[in-house]
Design an enzyme around this catalytic site. Sequence first.
Site, PDB file in Angstrom:
ATOM      1  N   ALA A   1      42.272  17.130  10.487  1.00  0.00           N
ATOM      2  CA  ALA A   1      42.120  16.595   9.616  1.00  0.00           C
ATOM      3  C   ALA A   1      42.378  15.105   9.644  1.00  0.00           C
ATOM      4  CB  ALA A   1      43.763  17.112   8.503  1.00  0.00           C
TER       5      ALA A   1
ATOM      6  N   ASN B   1      36.930  18.190   9.367  1.00  0.00           N
ATOM      7  CA  ASN B   1      37.991  18.681   8.707  1.00  0.00           C
ATOM      8  C   ASN B   1      38.379  17.981   7.560  1.00  0.00           C
ATOM      9  OD1 ASN B   1      41.217  19.299   7.082  1.00  0.00           O
ATOM     10  ND2 ASN B   1      40.423  21.125   7.907  1.00  0.00           N
TER      11      ASN B   1
ATOM     12  N   GLY C   1      46.490  34.320  11.383  1.00  0.00           N
ATOM     13  CA  GLY C   1      46.653  35.724  12.372  1.00  0.00           C
ATOM     14  C   GLY C   1      46.374  36.481  13.188  1.00  0.00           C
TER      15      GLY C   1
ATOM     16  N   ILE D   1      42.075  31.701   5.413  1.00  0.00           N
ATOM     17  CA  ILE D   1      42.678  30.725   4.772  1.00  0.00           C
ATOM     18  C   ILE D   1      43.513  29.845   5.215  1.00  0.00           C
ATOM     19  CG2 ILE D   1      42.995  32.483   2.897  1.00  0.00           C
ATOM     20  CD1 ILE D   1      46.196  33.062   4.220  1.00  0.00           C
TER      21      ILE D   1
ATOM     22  N   CYS E   1      46.247  21.556   2.153  1.00  0.00           N
ATOM     23  CA  CYS E   1      47.386  21.298   3.113  1.00  0.00           C
ATOM     24  C   CYS E   1      48.540  21.272   2.827  1.00  0.00           C
ATOM     25  CB  CYS E   1      46.878  20.145   3.381  1.00  0.00           C
ATOM     26  SG  CYS E   1      48.074  19.161   4.934  1.00  0.00           S
TER      27      CYS E   1
ATOM     28  N   ASN F   1      39.215  20.104   3.362  1.00  0.00           N
ATOM     29  CA  ASN F   1      40.546  20.621   3.919  1.00  0.00           C
ATOM     30  C   ASN F   1      41.360  20.415   1.612  1.00  0.00           C
ATOM     31  OD1 ASN F   1      43.522  21.401   3.650  1.00  0.00           O
ATOM     32  ND2 ASN F   1      43.597  19.990   5.435  1.00  0.00           N
TER      33      ASN F   1
HETATM   34  C1  LIG Z   1      50.424  22.861  13.535  1.00  0.00           C
HETATM   35  C2  LIG Z   1      48.759  23.611  12.892  1.00  0.00           C
HETATM   36  C3  LIG Z   1      48.525  22.296  11.980  1.00  0.00           C
HETATM   37  C4  LIG Z   1      47.540  22.815  11.000  1.00  0.00           C
HETATM   38  N1  LIG Z   1      46.312  21.421  10.514  1.00  0.00           N
HETATM   39  C5  LIG Z   1      46.173  21.907  10.008  1.00  0.00           C
HETATM   40  C6  LIG Z   1      44.871  20.768   9.386  1.00  0.00           C
HETATM   41  O1  LIG Z   1      45.010  19.162   9.250  1.00  0.00           O
HETATM   42  N2  LIG Z   1      44.119  20.824   8.947  1.00  0.00           N
HETATM   43  C7  LIG Z   1      43.709  22.228   8.284  1.00  0.00           C
HETATM   44  O2  LIG Z   1      43.119  22.421   7.255  1.00  0.00           O
HETATM   45  N3  LIG Z   1      44.141  23.554   8.186  1.00  0.00           N
HETATM   46  C8  LIG Z   1      45.628  23.026   9.715  1.00  0.00           C
HETATM   47  N4  LIG Z   1      46.906  24.010   9.632  1.00  0.00           N
HETATM   48  C9  LIG Z   1      45.875  25.093   9.120  1.00  0.00           C
HETATM   49  C10 LIG Z   1      45.069  26.687  10.330  1.00  0.00           C
HETATM   50  O3  LIG Z   1      44.262  25.940  10.699  1.00  0.00           O
HETATM   51  C11 LIG Z   1      44.584  28.149  10.000  1.00  0.00           C
HETATM   52  O4  LIG Z   1      44.191  27.587   8.387  1.00  0.00           O
HETATM   53  C12 LIG Z   1      46.127  28.364   9.287  1.00  0.00           C
HETATM   54  O5  LIG Z   1      47.320  28.005  10.342  1.00  0.00           O
HETATM   55  C13 LIG Z   1      46.610  30.595   9.536  1.00  0.00           C
HETATM   56  O6  LIG Z   1      45.160  30.194  10.685  1.00  0.00           O
HETATM   57  P1  LIG Z   1      46.855  30.678  12.636  1.00  0.00           P
HETATM   58  O7  LIG Z   1      47.625  32.514  11.629  1.00  0.00           O
HETATM   59  O8  LIG Z   1      45.628  31.579  13.152  1.00  0.00           O
HETATM   60  O9  LIG Z   1      47.128  30.132  12.479  1.00  0.00           O
HETATM   61  C14 LIG Z   1      47.133  23.901  10.729  1.00  0.00           C
HETATM   62  C15 LIG Z   1      47.721  24.669  10.982  1.00  0.00           C
HETATM   63  C16 LIG Z   1      49.355  24.572  12.143  1.00  0.00           C
HETATM   64  C17 LIG Z   1      49.465  25.788  12.727  1.00  0.00           C
END
Ligand SMILES: Cc1cc2nc3c(=O)[nH]c(=O)nc-3n(C[C@H](O)[C@H](O)[C@H](O)COP(=O)(O)O)c2cc1C
Lengths: 258, 258, 306, 306
Positions: free
Chosen positions: D45, D98, D243, D190, D129, D126
Amino acid sequence: MKLIEDMKIVKNCEIAKNIYEMTLTGDNVKLMNQPGQFVNIKITEMSQLILRRPISICEIDQEKKQIKLIYRIKGQGTEILAKKLPGEVINIFGPLGNGYPEYSIKNHETALLVGGGIGVAPLYELAKRLSRRKIKVKSVLGFATMTDVFYEKEFSFYGEVHVATIDGSYNFNGNVLDLIKSKNLQFDVIYGCGPQAMLKAINDEYINLKKGYLSLEERMACGIGACYACVCDKANKSTETVRICKEGPVFKLGEVEI
Amino acid sequence: MKLIEDMKIVKNCEIAKNIYEMTLTGDNVKLMNQPGQFVNIKITEMSQLILRRPISICEIDQEKKQIKLIYRIKGQGTEILAKKLPGEVINIFGPLGNGYPEYSIKNHETALLVGGGIGVAPLYELAKRLSRRKIKVKSVLGFATMTDVFYEKEFSFYGEVHVATIDGSYNFNGNVLDLIKSKNLQFDVIYGCGPQAMLKAINDEYINLKKGYLSLEERMACGIGACYACVCDKANKSTETVRICKEGPVFKLGEVEI
Amino acid sequence: MNIKVELPGLSLKNPIIPASGCFGFGREFAELFDIEKLGSIMIKATTLNSRKGNPTPRVAETNGGMLNAIGLQNPGVDYIISTELPWLSQFNLPIIANVAGSSVEEYVEVAKHLSTVDNVKAIELNISCPNVKEGGIAFGTDCKVAAHLTEAVKRVSCVPVYVKLSPNVTDIVQIAKAVEEAGADGLTMINTLIGMKIDLATGKKVLANGTGGLSGPAIKPISIRMIHDVYKQVSIPIIGMGGIQNTNDVLEYLYAGAQAVGIGTANFVDPYICPNIIEELPYVLEQHGFKDIKDAIGYTHRVKLD
Amino acid sequence: MNIKVELPGLSLKNPIIPASGCFGFGREFAELFDIEKLGSIMIKATTLNSRKGNPTPRVAETNGGMLNAIGLQNPGVDYIISTELPWLSQFNLPIIANVAGSSVEEYVEVAKHLSTVDNVKAIELNISCPNVKEGGIAFGTDCKVAAHLTEAVKRVSCVPVYVKLSPNVTDIVQIAKAVEEAGADGLTMINTLIGMKIDLATGKKVLANGTGGLSGPAIKPISIRMIHDVYKQVSIPIIGMGGIQNTNDVLEYLYAGAQAVGIGTANFVDPYICPNIIEELPYVLEQHGFKDIKDAIGYTHRVKLD
Ligand SMILES: Cc1cc2nc3c(=O)[nH]c(=O)nc-3n(C[C@H](O)[C@H](O)[C@H](O)COP(=O)(O)O)c2cc1C
Ligand SMILES: Cc1cc2nc3c(=O)[nH]c(=O)nc-3n(C[C@H](O)[C@H](O)[C@H](O)COP(=O)(O)OP(=O)(O)OC[C@H]3O[C@@H](n4cnc5c(N)ncnc54)[C@H](O)[C@@H]3O)c2cc1C
Ligand SMILES: Cc1cc2nc3c(=O)[nH]c(=O)nc-3n(C[C@H](O)[C@H](O)[C@H](O)COP(=O)(O)OP(=O)(O)OC[C@H]3O[C@@H](n4cnc5c(N)ncnc54)[C@H](O)[C@@H]3O)c2cc1C
Ligand SMILES: Cc1cc2nc3c(=O)[nH]c(=O)nc-3n(C[C@H](O)[C@H](O)[C@H](O)COP(=O)(O)O)c2cc1C
Ligand code: FES
Ligand code: FES
């Protein structure tokens, strides 16, 4: 070559109360060549423990293609680790991070290695390497109590060892800093690893007096600098941070806000 | 006495392609005394497999305090089960449900046991018990193909056995019902377990002609009748249901909507 | 160690309560252990007329949880009053009666009747069931609708009314405040999150109903967060639930602000989980330095940050 | 087997995209494998000025998932344009940038600048958040606010705009429709669910920020449900995430209606997960009888029920 490998457990036994030493073997040992680096361990396939666990490399043996880790049982992850048997494999990601720079000390200088509790572990390979260069190594190992003490003998192969226990149940009564002062230990470069309070005390005490290196800890996710979970502030710069897993875990004395 | 026990694995081996036979021992065997009941197995502590897996009891040996289960590798749960070694324990909840009523057949009558695929398993203890009462037992075992066939010999200890394979690769070519008709097998009471389509066919064919009992399957959670996951309609009463785990898994021919 | 808890209408010998829909009317578990040991039982959702529920499959497994779409199958309020509750009255057990419906009138009617039954000590208004087409969750996602329903039920109920909140909302605190203002005596939270699983072999949804309610340890952090936030903003007590698997989880709920807890999915994993937790709880509280369970309730809100 | 996917602004050689915040700007993973293999990268982001993010601890483990409260730490749009994006331009990789902010103006400003960079082929707004006090999720929980922001960003962006939806809402379909109407070119969904974990030894929240975003396999059923529902109601493409741990999970997302997927948390578990999935995907698709990835997308919506 992948930085990840199913390494085989050679040995896994309790060396002090709730403290285990695990010997692992695998091809990736040849990538491990710096004291103070760590590996990130996938302890189990159980999804209740989804994150890897960072554990410092304690000893590296290139000839045998082996490394040693020392860990304390803390929660579910290390508990499961302690039950693993020789012959089983575990998934190891590493080496990661930047360890203690070996050539941060000149050949005629004296190194003071200060370990607190489980923080003793990553100093061991350092002791070995420094003493191989004939550098004078003094080690100060601090523990809460007698039953926690480990590696006193091992460190003694490489120089004088002082052990402190907080409750005085074994050797010196007090913390490592008390011991250093009370015994008036002389040194040129200090290398520390242990609880944050200990590192902070060392940092505050020697920041303007000595050269030194401290190994930090923080909760991690990726272990490689991608997620920004494990940051800490740079000293005197409240807007800049470092990642402990990537720029660290070892930092120069005074480099970061502890 | 708790209905749940860590039972010890005595044996666990492949008896046909992807079909395993597991022998378990434990004190709770003494509670198991009805052919066609099932146990609900906590296969692993991994939280990705949180639910228990229902598996029918295939054979009961009170003297040795042993039971046998036969299972087919279907998904992750049964895959893990297949890798378990003798000496390990697994957490078994059971016996659960109502099996085949043994005295549903008179001593001079003929029983026809019809098993499809893994559905052969719960019929085995029944065959044993009926033949112990000198009841004439005929078994019809249906499989998809030759490599799936198991327990032909075992059933033959208790009476005549007929094997059908859908692809004709072994013995009779066709399904179990084809075989029964083609060989014109005579019987008084029919006992079935297998895929829903097979059970439906048996039900439709014999509902007005014969006495019989069918063992049903449905996805379960509790296995004891508390969650209402595993219901099926009572025949001709679209407002009433039965729980397969509690009122079943064995129902009278014509009792439920299949 | 005192583990007794006093809540509106409910004098609980301990805070462990099987959650609604996961324990039927207690009959099956009574074959396994002495259910009088329980703090209470939240019985299966009751509607005016009997309901058949959804087609099967009704459950599916997910990582760290499960989906269910039972669809409020139950024998209807009359049968429950004539048969299930009298059977339960043999035990010294306050019963929490979970009430569902597809109209305000239905909720009111069911609650009115249930609340007159001797052993029913509280009503749990299920405005959060994600598994029925009409009613259920629709009542739990809008402040005004939830408040209106609460008021209507409060008017007729002879016992305290707990409202069971849905986590499938943008702002659960607002709903909580709305039902508090409407007269709710307590909250139970949370119900399940709406989820779906697809069978890769067929491409079809695993549940016949398509979607189902996600429960189990996977949802615990969501529930803890919601209870924590609601605790800060309302003054009626909360019965917490979602993913409790062991005594430590119970402690986490108490810390977050729950006065008692519901145990759902875990009953399927280990049918003896409730009595086991009841046995362990005093020791775990003691281990953590508490002398009375009251001191653990809301602890996180009082502990000093350093 | 064709696994190429065409999305507004994005010609992806495969549908596998590391999710924002879980892959930094690619530098660390580039040391491990050839990141040019990826379909794209959703970079961390970006805000107008550099941000320090939240105090540590920033992550905590939960059953089947993890909580994070990084708090949008990033070096600011100028640095990202001057340093990170040029570095990434050495790879033949379309970048999804992002964008975050605490005001409409900030989003607009950041998006405008980022969208002019050569290798930035799409903006990911985004609005979801959960880890910053102002802005972030506030933009993603109200239809009007989300639509207004989308419109404003669309006006300035030189590349297609994907809106990243928050699951912490009562009705995600409404938000999806609102941003579609406002001109969004696609959706990514999501983001994380808001959660909390309490340390039982101290009673304190594990995360310094108190709450954090729940990601990992625990949330997959929720995400699959939301994507399934949104797919039915909107016509812009969806990039799905939540996930994903393996190639089968990718297939489930395709079936539900995602055209491509984001991989977040799984990168921490296995840093080689993305290239591994990319390698396996053609075989898994083939195993399931597909000749082209297109046939798998939305399959669940087309498969006949019996
Ligand atoms: C450590 C971490 C940092 C994240 N930072 C952002 C971010 O900066 N911008 C964003 O849109 N989503 C962010 N997310 C969300 C992820 O992009 C993703 O939408 C969410 O983790 C679900 O996917 P996953 O279950 O595969 O992790 C972050 C997730 C994690 C775990
Ligand atoms: C760079 C580094 C090197 C380390 N080296 C060692 C070592 O050599 N020997 C040793 O015993 N321990 C070491 N630790 C601490 C070790 O990582 C934790 O004790 C361990 O992860 C606890 O896991 P658990 O499942 O037993 O505990 P739990 O408390 O159940 O773990 C839950 C979560 O918190 C994290 N966590 C808990 N405590 C810590 C901690 N102190 N630091 C970072 N994360 C934590 C875990 O990784 C996990 O994600 C090191 C930590 C770091 C960051
Ligand atoms: C009363 C009863 C008796 C059974 N007896 C046997 C037996 O003796 N031998 C045998 O091999 N199988 C038997 N089954 C089927 C067996 O329970 C499933 O094959 C098994 O649970 C699959 O688990 P898995 O993890 O390998 O598969 P997965 O597909 O990964 O399982 C995912 C989930 O679906 C459930 N599930 C999947 N298939 C079925 C099914 N056919 N019936 C019920 N639940 C299912 C699982 O229990 C689990 O909760 C029986 C089922 C029931 C209801
Ligand atoms: C199979 C099943 C049936 C349920 N039925 C009901 C119900 O009838 N009424 C209700 O209010 N909640 C019902 N719930 C929700 C639970 O009471 C509980 O709120 C939820 O499962 C979270 O707790 P858990 O994670 O411990 O299961 C049901 C849950 C499950 C798993
Ligand atoms: S653990 Fe991810 S940046 Fe350090
Ligand atoms: S599985 Fe719960 S009622 Fe049958």
